[in-house]
Motif scaffolding. Structure first.
Motif, PDB file in Angstrom:
ATOM      1  N   PHE A   1      88.135  45.125  49.275  1.00 37.70           N
ATOM      2  CA  PHE A   1      88.278  44.450  47.986  1.00 37.70           C
ATOM      3  C   PHE A   1      88.482  42.947  48.166  1.00 37.70           C
TER       4      PHE A   1
ATOM      5  N   ILE B   1      86.412  58.158  40.996  1.00 39.81           N
ATOM      6  CA  ILE B   1      85.175  57.785  40.282  1.00 39.81           C
ATOM      7  C   ILE B   1      83.959  58.041  41.167  1.00 39.81           C
ATOM      8  N   LEU B   2      84.077  57.656  42.438  1.00 39.22           N
ATOM      9  CA  LEU B   2      82.948  57.825  43.358  1.00 39.22           C
ATOM     10  C   LEU B   2      82.624  59.296  43.586  1.00 39.22           C
TER      11      LEU B   2
ATOM     12  N   LEU C   1      89.696  54.671  42.821  1.00 44.26           N
ATOM     13  CA  LEU C   1      88.255  54.409  42.850  1.00 44.26           C
ATOM     14  C   LEU C   1      87.526  55.589  43.484  1.00 44.26           C
TER      15      LEU C   1
ATOM     16  N   LEU D   1      81.906  46.973  40.432  1.00 46.49           N
ATOM     17  CA  LEU D   1      81.684  48.421  40.544  1.00 46.49           C
ATOM     18  C   LEU D   1      80.218  48.713  40.857  1.00 46.49           C
TER      19      LEU D   1
ATOM     20  N   THR E   1      89.079  56.403  51.388  1.00 43.82           N
ATOM     21  CA  THR E   1      89.730  55.322  50.650  1.00 43.82           C
ATOM     22  C   THR E   1      91.149  55.129  51.159  1.00 43.82           C
TER      23      THR E   1
ATOM     24  N   LEU F   1      88.665  44.414  38.986  1.00 47.19           N
ATOM     25  CA  LEU F   1      87.545  45.238  39.427  1.00 47.19           C
ATOM     26  C   LEU F   1      86.659  45.512  38.217  1.00 47.19           C
TER      27      LEU F   1
ATOM     28  N   HIS G   1      95.055  52.205  44.849  1.00 47.48           N
ATOM     29  CA  HIS G   1      93.996  51.680  43.987  1.00 47.48           C
ATOM     30  C   HIS G   1      92.621  52.127  44.482  1.00 47.48           C
ATOM     31  N   ALA G   2      92.448  52.095  45.797  1.00 48.82           N
ATOM     32  CA  ALA G   2      91.182  52.561  46.356  1.00 48.82           C
ATOM     33  C   ALA G   2      91.036  54.068  46.179  1.00 48.82           C
TER      34      ALA G   2
ATOM     35  N   ILE H   1      79.531  48.134  44.435  1.00 49.75           N
ATOM     36  CA  ILE H   1      79.989  49.257  45.263  1.00 49.75           C
ATOM     37  C   ILE H   1      78.984  50.401  45.214  1.00 49.75           C
TER      38      ILE H   1
END
Length: 353
Positions: free
Chosen positions: A21, A81-82, A78, A53, A70, A48, A74-75, A56
């Protein structure tokens, strides 16, 4: 640990690519110098946005990873979502935090960790950096069947004993030849409990004049500059470059914290052949491996007792304890062994296809 992991990955079957990040001059250069591909997003704090996004997503589409790992909350969010967008890719969360403490940790961090606990059915695995992290995250709802523990590993070439370096530091700090050096490394923070170390040393040095105490950490010099118990036998340094040099100069290391997860400094000291005494916090007992080196409570007197115990050992016993300390790290926590543990997790996904 991430930097150590990618730098020490010698497997021809596992290629690692980093997406970060924020740009860090030190860590980015270290990773790049190791020949690892790194994508830096340069995200401002809390920003972010959609364009980042999309970047990424574009990197993932181009790189075609089999696994996304991750690091930090915070990661990890994310990663949720991934996983939803790329369900065929295995997602591993990595938890570096141990206990979440109100008043010390940010409210937003505690809230996010609790949210992730409810979403912990989504990742394929969750790696905890300590047994303390495993236990505390189980308590806030993280799925037991997803959690595994892989502790930190240590570079036993960097953290290794050296009489030459020890002599150099002793001369640099004008410590009398033959004095025993008791050391502590940790930032200025109530949770580190340095006051008790100073109180304990003040008492023990009344009976033992050939002792020096070295305290190293950001903010310590300013905090203790007018402390009534600071004498010429106590040396206080702020943050230093090459902390491994100073570790090599210690004869005993003290960890006095009220709370820890996996205290790296214990492993670094022990790899340097420095015996450690520690409060029984986090994974300290697992790293040290000897009950007699655990401080019974957080008081100055309890620390005094353990210093006195160490001083009572004869030279042969002290030497055996030094050798034991390094051998324990080599046997259980060398960076090579820890990297292998990560690789075994990665490869298990291929086996379970």
């Amino acid at each position: 640990m991430l930097t150590k992991l990618v730098k020490n990955n010698l497997s021809r079957d596992v290629e690692m690519i980093i997406i970060t990040f924020l740009y860090s001059t030190y860590f980015n250069k270290e990773i790049e110098d190791a020949g690892i591909k790194i994508h830096t997003l340069n995200i401002n704090k809390g920003m972010l946005g959609p364009l980042k996004l999309f970047k990424i997503f574009r990197i993932i589409i181009d790189e075609k990873p089999v696994i996304i790992q991750t690091w930090m909350y915070h990661a990890d969010f994310l990663g949720v979502i991934l996983k939803l967008l790329f369900p065929s890719i295995k997602v591993i969360w990595n938890i570096r935090h141990s206990n979440l403490v109100k008043g010390i940790d940010k409210k937003t961090t505690i809230i996010l960790a609790n949210i992730l606990g409810k979403l912990s059915f989504i990742p394929d695995k969750i790696i905890c950096g300590s047994n303390a992290a495993y236990s505390s995250h189980r308590e806030i709802g993280y799925r037991r069947n997803k959690l595994i523990v892989i502790p930190n590993g240590f570079d036993t070439n960097l953290f290794a004993p050296s009489k030459k370096v020890k002599k150099s530091v002793v001369n640099e700090l004008s410590i009398p030849e033959g004095n025993l050096i008791i050391g502590h490394i940790g930032r200025e923070n109530k949770i580190k409990n340095q006051d008790s170390i100073i109180d304990a040393f003040s008492k023990i040095s009344e009976q033992n004049k050939n002792l020096n105490l070295i305290l190293i950490g950001k903010g310590l010099k300013n905090k203790y500059k007018n402390h009534p118990l600071i004498t010429e036998n106590i040396i206080i340094l702020d943050e230093v470059n090459g902390v491994e040099r100073y570790l090599k100069s210690f004869d005993l290391f003290i960890l006095s914290s009220f709370s820890e997860g996996f205290p790296n400094v214990l492993g670094e000291a022990m790899a340097s052949e420095v015996p450690c005494i520690s409060t029984n916090v986090g994974d300290s007992s697992i790293i040290i491996g000897k009950k007699e080196l655990l401080i019974r409570d957080f008081s100055a007197y309890a620390i005094y007792e353990k210093i006195d115990y160490w001083l009572s050992l004869n030279e042969i016993q002290k030497e055996k304890l030094k050798k034991y300390s390094r051998t324990r790290i080599l046997d259980f926590f060398s960076i090579e062994k820890i990297v292998m543990s990560y690789l075994e997790v990665y490869k298990s996904f291929e086996i379970n296809k």
